[in-house]
Write an enzyme that holds these catalytic residues in place. Structure first.
Site, PDB file in Angstrom:
ATOM      1  N   ARG A  82       3.539  -9.512  10.221  1.00 31.47           N
ATOM      2  CA  ARG A  82       4.891  -8.972  10.025  1.00 31.47           C
ATOM      3  C   ARG A  82       5.808 -10.018   9.405  1.00 31.47           C
ATOM      4  O   ARG A  82       6.876  -9.716   8.915  1.00 31.47           O
ATOM      5  CB  ARG A  82       5.526  -8.510  11.358  1.00 31.47           C
TER       6      ARG A  82
ATOM      7  N   LYS B  19       0.818  -1.211   0.000  1.00 34.94           N
ATOM      8  CA  LYS B  19       0.000   0.000   0.000  1.00 34.94           C
ATOM      9  C   LYS B  19       0.851   1.261   0.000  1.00 34.94           C
ATOM     10  O   LYS B  19       0.565   2.183  -0.754  1.00 34.94           O
ATOM     11  CB  LYS B  19      -0.993  -0.003   1.158  1.00 34.94           C
ATOM     12  N   THR B  20       1.886   1.299   0.796  1.00 31.66           N
ATOM     13  CA  THR B  20       2.746   2.475   0.779  1.00 31.66           C
ATOM     14  C   THR B  20       3.422   2.607  -0.583  1.00 31.66           C
ATOM     15  O   THR B  20       3.652   3.709  -1.070  1.00 31.66           O
ATOM     16  CB  THR B  20       3.800   2.381   1.896  1.00 31.66           C
TER      17      THR B  20
ATOM     18  N   ASP C 132      -0.585   8.472   4.193  1.00 29.59           N
ATOM     19  CA  ASP C 132      -0.295   7.070   4.471  1.00 29.59           C
ATOM     20  C   ASP C 132      -0.930   6.688   5.811  1.00 29.59           C
ATOM     21  O   ASP C 132      -1.095   7.544   6.676  1.00 29.59           O
ATOM     22  CB  ASP C 132       1.233   6.882   4.525  1.00 29.59           C
ATOM     23  N   GLU C 133      -1.276   5.431   6.002  1.00 29.60           N
ATOM     24  CA  GLU C 133      -1.856   4.936   7.257  1.00 29.60           C
ATOM     25  C   GLU C 133      -3.038   5.807   7.704  1.00 29.60           C
ATOM     26  O   GLU C 133      -3.090   6.280   8.836  1.00 29.60           O
ATOM     27  CB  GLU C 133      -0.787   4.898   8.373  1.00 29.60           C
TER      28      GLU C 133
ATOM     29  N   GLN D 181      -5.544  -2.771  10.701  1.00 26.71           N
ATOM     30  CA  GLN D 181      -4.297  -2.474  11.395  1.00 26.71           C
ATOM     31  C   GLN D 181      -4.411  -1.240  12.282  1.00 26.71           C
ATOM     32  O   GLN D 181      -3.407  -0.620  12.628  1.00 26.71           O
ATOM     33  CB  GLN D 181      -3.158  -2.280  10.390  1.00 26.71           C
TER      34      GLN D 181
END
Length: 684
Positions: free
Chosen positions: A640, A39-40, A229-230, A260
DNA sequence: CTTCCTGCCGTTTTT
DNA sequence: CGGCAGGAAG
């Protein structure tokens, strides 16, 4: 929209959904993406796409993140895509706080602040609140400053002013009316100190924009494309900040994953991402559900843990990766055997892993020359640390790091502890920064307090508090000789006057000195250096930390004078990330909390302390919403990992001196049996 | 102003 | 257990 004649090389390795998101038309775009879905990456490619294909000037683009690390990554990877150096990329890329501070410094005067206003961190905030609690006649035990600070911060994140708070919650009960009182006084104190806390750095800019539509329009025209982002981590203030800035054009590209969302306890509202469509009805929404990071078993485990969650978007993470090995779940006796087991397993894996080549790390027995039995306590690590980069141990609470550190030390395994005491939170660093802050902001009482008390110069807290409140009532600079009626005499007066003399000397030197030179000068003539270098090893270590700060100053703000100093102080206030300093150390096993693991990936992940009450933490039991946040935290931990996941729990964990009987975490129960390889209790 | 003792209480933490 | 607030004594 631009038609692409030939597809640029940087768009070639994107999948269909990623490509669609990156090349989406102008206007609001939401990329709802799963863990490890890149996504980033789409955000970075979108940035490059806007510059290269839409021919947008980089000067019109802002990319916002929540950590400096993420900002750095976007900066350097975007620069690589665009074939430029990250220094002259031309975009504004940074955290919400750093970008907003930049804006605020320009127009602070409209709010009655000087451009060099101080930035108060959590510790400053806490001591301010403690003073207020004392002034109100309560002691620390009756009213917890931390709890009050938390409530104030949450209110600020929701843009509730002290008056709003009072109206809405002030009469609720005795405690909330006290909080309302403290909140009001706290804001006044901040203003008197000409300081802003982290929440203000966002809120005050929102306030400026709301009150001054012409100013807002200037910003909207200057920055026409916003990338976030996020996005699930935005609180209400950041959400509004963004909404105001994007304006009617709404060229907002937001990337996030509600699964998340693990920061709601500090005001983050993942409802912002769920409501995106309502806020921006014309929004294009893209879902990235394909995971590129993990084995299929790990993805299945992540989906299984999230399956019982109620408050979430529907999403099914999938991967084309191989199934991989099952997740290993291990029961251990207590936190010490857990730590030992984990460290030994890592030594074993790092020696035998097919991915990470290394020599066997068994030490031959000194007498017999034979390799020791593969029993507890018999392995020692002999690598150089580099092969440990693929491993991470994640835990719920910082206190759990202790047993792990001890196990690492025992086995000679180098480790890197992320978190703990951060560099800029160290006493000596805060001391020297207090002196520097005073040079920029002569109303900063918290800094005066700190500076005047270290080293000791005959002035105590009582006298200082008197001086500070006097100066703030008379509205004069703190360290000015025009302050009247301070009533000091004898050694107190001498100490005070010598401080004023020093201060004036530094003020004169300021325009001609670089930040590093200024640190040297202050260190020397304040007596701080003498106090630190008293011959003790601890003092020497502290002095070396200040030397480290000087290095940072030389690298980041080589300039001279006031402007450079303001930039430096802003930088160190907002860049509290110790990672940059830690990364200079040679490699080792990474130990960190689940929270700090977000955004990272490792070959092998150990989730330790998977016990009811610890993870999920007992404080979340009463609130279903909080329990779900723990669940999401578990999802973050699992995802992760690229290849291997280990979950361990201890049946007899010692906590605060007493032994807690540990039952396996409910999250382990949510994992399908066929994904797990359970290891029976180990003999103790 | 400093030091020493007692007693309380215990997430996560970025900016 | 260990860190810290706060009171008492030096």
């Amino acid at each position: 929209m631009v038609m692409l004649m030939t597809q640029p090389s940087y768009l070639k390795d994107l999948n269909e959904q990623q490509l669609a998101a990156v090349t989406a038309p102008s206007g609001p775009v939401l990329v709802l993406a799963g863990a490890g879905s890149g996504k980033t990456r789409t955000l970075i490619h979108r940035l490059a796409y806007l510059v290269e294909e839409v021919k947008l000037s980089p000067a019109h683009i802002i990319a916002l993140t929540f950590t400096n690390k993420a900002a750095q990554e976007i900066k350097s990877r975007a620069a690589a895509l665009l074939n430029r150096s990250s220094a002259n990329l031309g975009c504004l890329i940074g955290t919400f706080h750093s970008v907003s501070t930049r804006f605020l410094r320009r127009s602070a005067s409209q709010l009655g602040f000087p451009p060099g206003f101080s930035i108060y961190d959590q510790a400053d905030q806490l001591s301010l609140i403690r003073t207020i609690i004392k002034d109100l006649g309560y002691n620390q035990r009756e009213v917890s400053a931390g709890a009050v600070a938390g409530l104030i911060s949450r209110s600020k994140a929701d843009l509730l002013s002290p008056t709003d708070y009072k109206e809405r919650l002030g009469s609720h009960n005795k405690f909330t009316s006290l909080v309302a009182e403290i909140y009001g006084r706290y804001q006044t104190a901040l203003f008197k100190n000409q300081a802003m806390d982290f929440d203000d750095l966002i809120n005050q800019q929102v306030k400026l924009w709301q009150e001054n539509s012409q100013l807002l329009r200037q910003y909207q025209e200057r920055f026409s494309y916003i990338l976030v982002d996020e996005y699930q981590d935005t609180n209400h203030a950041q959400y509004l900040w963004t909404k105001l800035l994007v304006g009617p054009a709404a060229n907002l590209y937001a990337v996030g994953d509600d699964w998340q969302s693990i920061y709601s306890w500090r005001g983050a509202d993942f409802g912002n991402i769920l409501r995106f469509n309502q806020d921006y009805p014309q929004a294009k929404i893209y879902k990235l559900e394909r995971n590129y990071r993990s084995t299929a078993n790990i993805i299945a485990a992540g989906n299984a843990v999230m399956a019982p969650a109620e408050f979430k978007t529907d999403k099914k993470l999938w991967t084309a990766n191989a199934a991989g090995r099952p997740l290993k779940v291990v029961e251990l006796y207590d936190e010490i055997s857990e730590a030992n087991w984990v460290v030994e397993e890592i030594i074993n894996l790092s020696a035998t892993s097919d991915l990470i080549k290394g020599e066997p790390m068994y030490l031959p027995d000194q007498e017999t020359g034979l390799l020791p039995d593969v029993g507890q306590g018999s392995w020692l690590y002999q690598g150089d640390g580099r092969e440990l980069a693929g491993f991470v141990v994640l835990y719920r609470t910082n206190a759990q790091s202790r047993a792990l550190e001890e196990a690492c030390l025992k086995k000679g395994l180098p480790y890197r502890l992320v978190g703990g005491t951060r560099f800029y939170e160290r006493q000596e660093i805060k001391d020297i920064l207090a002196y520097l802050r005073l040079l920029i902001n002569d109303r900063d009482g918290a800094s005066l307090r700190r500076a005047a008390l270290t080293p000791r110069r005959g002035l105590g807290e009582t006298s200082l508090d008197k001086i500070i409140s006097l100066a703030q009532t008379q509205d004069v600079a703190l360290l000015s000789s025009s302050l009247s009626n301070h009533g000091l005499s004898g050694s107190k007066l001498a100490g005070w006057q010598s401080l004023i003399k020093l201060y004036n000397k530094w003020l004169q030197l300021l325009p001609k000195l670089t930040v590093a030179e200024l640190i040297d000068e202050v260190l020397q003539s304040s007596g701080l250096k003498k106090e630190l270098l008293d011959g003790s090893a601890e003092g020497k270590a502290r002095y070396e930390n200040i030397e480290e700060l000087k290095t940072v100053a030389v690298e980041r703000t080589p300039g001279q004078g006031r402007e450079a100093l303001i930039e430096f102080l802003t930088d160190v206030s907002l860049w509290q990330d110790q990672d940059e300093l830690a990364s200079k150390q040679p490699g080792g096993l990474t130990l960190m909390t689940l929270h700090s693991a977000k955004g990272l990936e490792f070959d092998t992940v150990f989730l330790v302390g998977m016990e009811e009450g610890l993870f999920p933490h007992s404080s979340s039991f009463s609130e279903p919403k909080e329990l779900e946040e723990e669940r999401r935290l578990c999802y973050v931990g699992l995802t992760r990992a690229r290849r291997l996941v280990y979950c361990t729990y201890a049946t007899n964990r010692r906590l605060f001196g007493s032994v807690m009987l540990g039952l396996p975490s409910r999250f382990l129960g949510d994992l399908p049996r066929d994904l797990i390889d359970f290891q029976a209790p180990t003999p103790f």
